[in-house]
Design a protein around this motif. Structure first.
Motif, mmCIF file in Angstrom:
data_model
loop_
_atom_site.group_PDB
_atom_site.id
_atom_site.type_symbol
_atom_site.label_atom_id
_atom_site.label_comp_id
_atom_site.label_asym_id
_atom_site.label_seq_id
_atom_site.Cartn_x
_atom_site.Cartn_y
_atom_site.Cartn_z
ATOM 1 N N ALA A 1 -0.966 6.510 -1.131
ATOM 2 C CA ALA A 1 -1.231 6.007 -2.256
ATOM 3 C C ALA A 1 -3.037 6.096 -2.007
ATOM 4 N N SER A 2 -3.624 6.332 -3.199
ATOM 5 C CA SER A 2 -5.073 6.409 -2.961
ATOM 6 C C SER A 2 -5.851 5.126 -3.399
ATOM 7 N N MET A 3 -4.972 4.084 -4.098
ATOM 8 C CA MET A 3 -5.343 2.970 -4.626
ATOM 9 C C MET A 3 -4.297 1.757 -4.236
ATOM 10 N N ALA A 4 -4.706 0.724 -4.083
ATOM 11 C CA ALA A 4 -3.877 -0.658 -4.073
ATOM 12 C C ALA A 4 -4.526 -1.838 -4.423
ATOM 13 N N HIS A 5 -3.694 -2.562 -5.390
ATOM 14 C CA HIS A 5 -4.171 -3.820 -5.919
ATOM 15 C C HIS A 5 -3.144 -4.771 -5.111
ATOM 16 N N VAL A 6 -3.958 -5.993 -4.695
ATOM 17 C CA VAL A 6 -2.978 -7.050 -4.126
ATOM 18 C C VAL A 6 -3.262 -8.460 -5.037
ATOM 19 N N ASN A 7 -2.132 -8.977 -5.546
ATOM 20 C CA ASN A 7 -2.223 -10.177 -5.933
ATOM 21 C C ASN A 7 -2.219 -11.180 -4.931
ATOM 22 N N GLN A 8 -3.174 -12.040 -4.793
ATOM 23 C CA GLN A 8 -3.638 -12.959 -3.818
ATOM 24 C C GLN A 8 -2.486 -14.095 -3.814
ATOM 25 N N ASN A 9 -2.067 -14.560 -5.016
ATOM 26 C CA ASN A 9 -1.193 -15.585 -5.327
ATOM 27 C C ASN A 9 0.198 -15.122 -4.835
ATOM 28 N N THR A 10 0.679 -13.961 -5.067
ATOM 29 C CA THR A 10 2.078 -13.694 -4.779
ATOM 30 C C THR A 10 2.298 -12.776 -3.613
ATOM 31 N N ARG A 11 1.049 -12.102 -3.166
ATOM 32 C CA ARG A 11 1.191 -11.094 -2.213
ATOM 33 C C ARG A 11 1.823 -10.091 -2.459
ATOM 34 N N HIS A 12 2.057 -9.845 -3.848
ATOM 35 C CA HIS A 12 2.651 -8.239 -4.306
ATOM 36 C C HIS A 12 1.624 -7.283 -4.397
ATOM 37 N N ILE A 13 1.874 -5.953 -3.968
ATOM 38 C CA ILE A 13 0.929 -5.118 -3.966
ATOM 39 C C ILE A 13 1.329 -4.046 -4.995
ATOM 40 N N ARG A 14 0.366 -3.344 -5.712
ATOM 41 C CA ARG A 14 0.759 -2.419 -6.668
ATOM 42 C C ARG A 14 -0.042 -1.313 -5.950
#
Length: 194
Positions: free
Chosen positions: A1-14
């Motif tokens: 992937a060329s981009m990742a978004h991390v939700n700091q609360n859930t630790r889920h990564i898009r």
């Protein structure tokens, strides 16, 4: 992937932009976008997905994979193209098996089982096989189909002839189908011989 978004609360990564996952056993999984839910060890996408090995290509829409459970489900619009045998005679064209279904398609990696559901269609050089469900038992090394059980409203079409039954055992490397469960055959005479 060329981009990742991390939700700091859930630790889920898009993960975005042509996500590619490569496993140690030679499986490639690709999708435009995936979510990695690390707390439940799940990878998920609603987008088109592509899975490749040396002998198989699977395309579909939507997928869920669990690495610890060694399972993956492709949710809908499935097409699988597979070389049925690792021993094609030299100089002969490679024969392929194409399996389509509405879905879902469930893989159980450790058991070597792939289950195709709803409007299953198997096409190879011998003809077409249709069923409600197809349970394929895979060779663990090559990931080719050793044999498969077609279950529910089985129909085999070869040219103008059709055979029906409730179950069939399909062996692609042997080009063999065994029809079970009150089988019957519908034959149409060749129109050219009249």
């Amino acid at each position: 992937a060329s981009m990742a978004h991390v939700n700091q609360n859930t630790r889920h990564i898009r993960l975005e932009h042509e996500v590619t996952v490569h496993t140690s056993d030679g499986i490639w999984l690709m999708a435009p976008q995936m979510y990695w839910l690390s707390d439940i060890d799940e990878v998920r996408t609603e987008d088109p997905v592509r899975i490749e090995t040396d002998h198989m290509l699977v395309r579909g829409r939507g997928a869920v994979a669990h690495s610890q459970l060694k399972t993956a489900i492709i949710e809908r619009d499935i097409e699988l193209v597979m070389n049925p045998s690792d021993n094609e005679p030299a100089g002969q064209p490679v024969s392929h098996v194409t399996i389509t279904c509405d879905g879902p398609l469930a893989f159980e990696y450790e058991k070597g089982i792939a289950t195709f559901n709803n409007n299953v269609h198997v096409k190879d050089h011998q003809g077409d096989l249709y069923s409600d469900q197809l349970i394929a038992y895979l060779d663990q090394q090559t990931l080719t189909i050793r044999y498969a059980d077609a279950i529910g409203r089985v129909r085999i079409v070869q040219g103008a002839h059709t055979a029906h039954g409730e179950r069939a055992v399909y062996e692609p490397a042997l080009a063999k189908v065994t029809l079970l469960g009150s089988p019957y055959l519908v034959l149409y005479p060749d129109e050219d011989t009249q």
